[in-house]
Design a protein around this motif. Structure first.
Motif, PDB file in Angstrom:
ATOM      1  N   THR A 147       0.841  -1.185   0.000  1.00  0.00           N
ATOM      2  CA  THR A 147       0.000   0.000   0.000  1.00  0.00           C
ATOM      3  C   THR A 147       0.875   1.233   0.000  1.00  0.00           C
ATOM      4  OG1 THR A 147      -1.951   1.014   1.008  1.00  0.00           O
ATOM      5  CG2 THR A 147      -0.215   0.261   2.514  1.00  0.00           C
ATOM      6  N   VAL A 148       0.232   2.391  -0.011  1.00  0.00           N
ATOM      7  CA  VAL A 148       0.929   3.674   0.089  1.00  0.00           C
ATOM      8  C   VAL A 148       0.415   4.378   1.337  1.00  0.00           C
ATOM      9  CG1 VAL A 148       1.215   5.948  -0.962  1.00  0.00           C
ATOM     10  CG2 VAL A 148       1.341   3.894  -2.392  1.00  0.00           C
ATOM     11  N   LEU A 149       1.354   4.787   2.197  1.00  0.00           N
ATOM     12  CA  LEU A 149       1.000   5.422   3.471  1.00  0.00           C
ATOM     13  C   LEU A 149       1.765   6.727   3.644  1.00  0.00           C
ATOM     14  CD1 LEU A 149       1.207   2.333   5.874  1.00  0.00           C
ATOM     15  CD2 LEU A 149      -0.877   3.402   4.986  1.00  0.00           C
ATOM     16  N   PRO A 150       1.171   7.690   4.350  1.00  0.00           N
ATOM     17  CA  PRO A 150       1.933   8.886   4.722  1.00  0.00           C
ATOM     18  C   PRO A 150       2.984   8.525   5.764  1.00  0.00           C
ATOM     19  CG  PRO A 150      -0.230   8.909   5.759  1.00  0.00           C
ATOM     20  CD  PRO A 150      -0.225   7.746   4.825  1.00  0.00           C
ATOM     21  N   GLY A 151       4.003   9.340   5.847  1.00  0.00           N
ATOM     22  CA  GLY A 151       5.123   9.045   6.726  1.00  0.00           C
ATOM     23  C   GLY A 151       4.744   8.807   8.173  1.00  0.00           C
ATOM     24  N   TYR A 152       3.741   9.534   8.685  1.00  0.00           N
ATOM     25  CA  TYR A 152       3.407   9.390  10.100  1.00  0.00           C
ATOM     26  C   TYR A 152       2.887   8.002  10.449  1.00  0.00           C
ATOM     27  CZ  TYR A 152      -1.577  10.270   8.947  1.00  0.00           C
ATOM     28  OH  TYR A 152      -2.849  10.210   8.433  1.00  0.00           O
ATOM     29  N   LEU A 153       2.472   7.221   9.446  1.00  0.00           N
ATOM     30  CA  LEU A 153       1.966   5.877   9.708  1.00  0.00           C
ATOM     31  C   LEU A 153       2.953   4.776   9.343  1.00  0.00           C
ATOM     32  CD1 LEU A 153      -1.798   6.014   8.639  1.00  0.00           C
ATOM     33  CD2 LEU A 153      -0.868   5.723  10.938  1.00  0.00           C
ATOM     34  N   CYS A 154       4.098   5.129   8.757  1.00  0.00           N
ATOM     35  CA  CYS A 154       5.003   4.041   8.351  1.00  0.00           C
ATOM     36  C   CYS A 154       6.464   4.266   8.710  1.00  0.00           C
ATOM     37  CB  CYS A 154       4.873   3.775   6.850  1.00  0.00           C
ATOM     38  SG  CYS A 154       5.386   5.146   5.792  1.00  0.00           S
ATOM     39  N   ASN A 155       6.880   5.494   8.984  1.00  0.00           N
ATOM     40  CA  ASN A 155       8.315   5.726   9.232  1.00  0.00           C
ATOM     41  C   ASN A 155       8.845   4.880  10.390  1.00  0.00           C
ATOM     42  OD1 ASN A 155       8.655   7.554   7.136  1.00  0.00           O
ATOM     43  ND2 ASN A 155       8.193   9.341   8.419  1.00  0.00           N
ATOM     44  N   GLY A 156       8.090   4.820  11.495  1.00  0.00           N
ATOM     45  CA  GLY A 156       8.545   4.032  12.633  1.00  0.00           C
ATOM     46  C   GLY A 156       8.622   2.549  12.321  1.00  0.00           C
ATOM     47  N   HIS A 157       7.676   2.049  11.534  1.00  0.00           N
ATOM     48  CA  HIS A 157       7.656   0.617  11.192  1.00  0.00           C
ATOM     49  C   HIS A 157       8.750   0.273  10.182  1.00  0.00           C
ATOM     50  CE1 HIS A 157       3.972   0.011  13.455  1.00  0.00           C
ATOM     51  NE2 HIS A 157       3.489   1.099  12.890  1.00  0.00           N
ATOM     52  N   ILE A 158       9.107   1.232   9.332  1.00  0.00           N
ATOM     53  CA  ILE A 158      10.243   1.016   8.435  1.00  0.00           C
ATOM     54  C   ILE A 158      11.533   0.939   9.255  1.00  0.00           C
ATOM     55  CG2 ILE A 158      11.632   2.053   6.590  1.00  0.00           C
ATOM     56  CD1 ILE A 158       8.995   3.231   5.479  1.00  0.00           C
ATOM     57  N   ALA A 159      11.645   1.845  10.220  1.00  0.00           N
ATOM     58  CA  ALA A 159      12.855   1.851  11.068  1.00  0.00           C
ATOM     59  C   ALA A 159      12.994   0.565  11.872  1.00  0.00           C
ATOM     60  CB  ALA A 159      12.809   3.059  12.003  1.00  0.00           C
ATOM     61  N   SER A 160      11.852  -0.010  12.299  1.00  0.00           N
ATOM     62  CA  SER A 160      11.899  -1.235  13.110  1.00  0.00           C
ATOM     63  C   SER A 160      12.050  -2.495  12.271  1.00  0.00           C
ATOM     64  CB  SER A 160      10.626  -1.347  13.952  1.00  0.00           C
ATOM     65  OG  SER A 160       9.502  -1.628  13.118  1.00  0.00           O
ATOM     66  N   GLY A 161      11.888  -2.378  10.947  1.00  0.00           N
ATOM     67  CA  GLY A 161      11.994  -3.541  10.073  1.00  0.00           C
ATOM     68  C   GLY A 161      10.690  -4.263   9.833  1.00  0.00           C
ATOM     69  N   GLU A 162       9.596  -3.813  10.444  1.00  0.00           N
ATOM     70  CA  GLU A 162       8.293  -4.450  10.203  1.00  0.00           C
ATOM     71  C   GLU A 162       7.808  -4.196   8.781  1.00  0.00           C
ATOM     72  OE1 GLU A 162       5.514  -4.442  13.985  1.00  0.00           O
ATOM     73  OE2 GLU A 162       6.416  -2.452  13.697  1.00  0.00           O
ATOM     74  N   LEU A 163       8.177  -3.046   8.223  1.00  0.00           N
ATOM     75  CA  LEU A 163       7.831  -2.701   6.854  1.00  0.00           C
ATOM     76  C   LEU A 163       9.100  -2.358   6.088  1.00  0.00           C
ATOM     77  CD1 LEU A 163       4.683  -0.400   7.297  1.00  0.00           C
ATOM     78  CD2 LEU A 163       4.718  -2.773   6.500  1.00  0.00           C
ATOM     79  N   VAL A 164       9.026  -2.549   4.795  1.00  0.00           N
ATOM     80  CA  VAL A 164      10.121  -2.158   3.904  1.00  0.00           C
ATOM     81  C   VAL A 164       9.551  -1.177   2.885  1.00  0.00           C
ATOM     82  CG1 VAL A 164      11.717  -2.955   2.122  1.00  0.00           C
ATOM     83  CG2 VAL A 164      11.380  -4.315   4.202  1.00  0.00           C
ATOM     84  N   GLU A 165      10.258  -0.091   2.657  1.00  0.00           N
ATOM     85  CA  GLU A 165       9.798   0.837   1.631  1.00  0.00           C
ATOM     86  C   GLU A 165      10.153   0.313   0.249  1.00  0.00           C
ATOM     87  OE1 GLU A 165       9.784   5.522   0.322  1.00  0.00           O
ATOM     88  OE2 GLU A 165      11.320   4.845   1.737  1.00  0.00           O
ATOM     89  N   ILE A 166       9.191   0.352  -0.642  1.00  0.00           N
ATOM     90  CA  ILE A 166       9.433   0.021  -2.045  1.00  0.00           C
ATOM     91  C   ILE A 166      10.040   1.266  -2.676  1.00  0.00           C
ATOM     92  CG2 ILE A 166       8.341  -0.622  -4.219  1.00  0.00           C
ATOM     93  CD1 ILE A 166       6.063  -1.854  -2.351  1.00  0.00           C
ATOM     94  N   ALA A 167      11.284   1.182  -3.040  1.00  0.00           N
ATOM     95  CA  ALA A 167      12.022   2.367  -3.478  1.00  0.00           C
ATOM     96  C   ALA A 167      11.358   3.013  -4.691  1.00  0.00           C
ATOM     97  CB  ALA A 167      13.456   1.992  -3.819  1.00  0.00           C
ATOM     98  N   PRO A 168      11.037   4.297  -4.614  1.00  0.00           N
ATOM     99  CA  PRO A 168      10.404   4.972  -5.756  1.00  0.00           C
ATOM    100  C   PRO A 168      11.425   5.247  -6.850  1.00  0.00           C
ATOM    101  CG  PRO A 168      10.806   6.534  -3.990  1.00  0.00           C
ATOM    102  CD  PRO A 168      11.204   5.190  -3.457  1.00  0.00           C
ATOM    103  N   PRO A 169      11.099   4.946  -8.104  1.00  0.00           N
ATOM    104  CA  PRO A 169      12.049   5.223  -9.190  1.00  0.00           C
ATOM    105  C   PRO A 169      12.332   6.712  -9.360  1.00  0.00           C
ATOM    106  CG  PRO A 169      10.306   3.726  -9.915  1.00  0.00           C
ATOM    107  CD  PRO A 169       9.903   4.252  -8.580  1.00  0.00           C
ATOM    108  N   ARG A 170      11.360   7.552  -9.020  1.00  0.00           N
ATOM    109  CA  ARG A 170      11.527   8.993  -9.221  1.00  0.00           C
ATOM    110  C   ARG A 170      11.414   9.793  -7.921  1.00  0.00           C
ATOM    111  NH1 ARG A 170       8.332  10.474 -14.893  1.00  0.00           N
ATOM    112  NH2 ARG A 170       9.514   9.040 -16.249  1.00  0.00           N
ATOM    113  N   GLU A 171      10.274   9.698  -7.254  1.00  0.00           N
ATOM    114  CA  GLU A 171      10.078  10.565  -6.092  1.00  0.00           C
ATOM    115  C   GLU A 171       8.997  10.017  -5.163  1.00  0.00           C
ATOM    116  OE1 GLU A 171       7.926  14.280  -6.740  1.00  0.00           O
ATOM    117  OE2 GLU A 171       7.529  13.643  -8.806  1.00  0.00           O
ATOM    118  N   ARG A 172       9.005  10.544  -3.965  1.00  0.00           N
ATOM    119  CA  ARG A 172       7.914  10.304  -3.007  1.00  0.00           C
ATOM    120  C   ARG A 172       7.006  11.533  -3.061  1.00  0.00           C
ATOM    121  NH1 ARG A 172      12.743   9.170  -0.482  1.00  0.00           N
ATOM    122  NH2 ARG A 172      13.084   6.966   0.040  1.00  0.00           N
ATOM    123  N   PRO A 173       5.811  11.399  -3.597  1.00  0.00           N
ATOM    124  CA  PRO A 173       4.943  12.573  -3.692  1.00  0.00           C
ATOM    125  C   PRO A 173       4.525  13.070  -2.316  1.00  0.00           C
ATOM    126  CG  PRO A 173       3.743  10.597  -4.281  1.00  0.00           C
ATOM    127  CD  PRO A 173       5.178  10.186  -4.126  1.00  0.00           C
TER     128      PRO A 173
END
Length: 295
Positions: free
Chosen positions: A237-263
């Motif tokens: 899915t796509v989430l705003p930073g306030y709902l995923c940044n902490g989970h990315i840092a903990s390893g529960e989620l992985v960001e799918i690297a954007p080819p161009r930008e994060r809108p």
């Protein structure tokens, strides 16, 4: 030229109706008529042409309204906030918004106001409901992820969040292993905020991946539902930073690297001008906008 006369003019101009302005200002229609007549006498030109369905502004009225802009509303809001600091703040302020944004981003910022005795009523609503209830006066303020395109409504951007495409580690690994990112995304279930997939579409379009759009497996208008499902290992899915940044840092989620930008997703504080005449509403509006700006 009295402030009350200008206020009556602005309200008649906005509603193009003397009776509507009278209801909005809590005055009688004859009082509104007297204010407009006094203003016309001072200016030396008619401001409205009365007809069966209301009052049509003249060119002079258009010029006066353009010159005033929102200055009168802003001045009244400042006066209301000043009164609020020493006056009676009885009554509740009603705020609508997206449930997850209210819970994660708004409630903590209003704790000082609650401790001071302010009463606040939160309710979750979608964009269309927010627009209707702000216009009708059924709520005082709204926090929307989308602009409101109505000349009777005022709004300002109070917050911005980067959007991140995310998935659990195993799902993200499958997507990364695909020969092309679009194919990897299309092969996995997508979880969307609504059936129009607005956040998904914004991320895909910003990264020239519109072809990867898929029918959503889950639609949920509280983004925390999508967050928990992807953490559990289902889809992306796509989430705003306030709902995923902490989970990315903990390893529960992985960001799918954007080819161009994060809108960027923008959040708007929404109100109608007359609501800021209430000291308690003006105070919350000012505090909320200031807290987001300073965050």
């Amino acid at each position: 030229m009295a402030l009350t006369q200008l206020r009556s003019f602005v309200e008649v101009y906005r509603q193009q109706s003397l009776s509507g302005a009278a209801r909005s200002l809590g005055l009688t229609q004859p009082a509104i008529s007297q204010h407009i007549a006094a203003l016309e006498a001072a200016i030396g030109h008619p401001l409205f042409v009365r007809h069966a369905k209301g009052a049509r502004p003249t060119v002079v009225a258009d010029e006066l309204a353009a010159g005033l802009g929102d200055k009168l509303d802003m001045a009244e809001a400042v006066l209301a906030r000043t009164r609020a600091r020493s006056g009676d703040l009885t009554g509740a302020v009603r705020i609508l918004g997206q449930a997850d944004f209210l819970a994660e981003m708004v409630v903590p910022r209003l704790l000082p106001l609650l401790r001071s005795g302010m009463q606040i009523r939160f309710a979750a609503a979608d964009h269309a409901q927010m627009s209707r209830e702000v216009l009708s006066g059924d709520c005082d303020l709204a926090l929307s992820g989308y602009p409101v395109n109505d000349t009777n409504v005022r709004s300002e951007v109070v917050h911005e969040e980067r959007l991140h495409a995310v998935a659990a580690p195993a799902v993200a690994a499958r997507i990364a292993a695909a020969p092309e990112l679009a194919a990897g995304l299309h092969a996995e279930p997508v979880l969307a905020f609504n059936i129009k997939q607005l956040l998904i579409s914004a991320w895909l379009e910003a990264n020239a991946l519109a072809g990867a759009k898929n029918r959503p497996a889950l639609v949920g208008e509280d983004l925390r539902c999508l967050q928990r499902m992807v953490i559990a290992g289902f889809g992306w899915t796509v989430l705003p930073g306030y709902l995923c940044n902490g989970h990315i840092a903990s390893g529960e989620l992985v960001e799918i690297a954007p080819p161009r930008e994060r809108p960027v997703n923008r959040y708007y504080l929404v109100w109608i001008p007359k609501s800021l005449r209430e000291p308690r509403v003006a105070l919350v509006q000012g505090v909320l906008a200031g807290l987001f700006r300073s965050a």
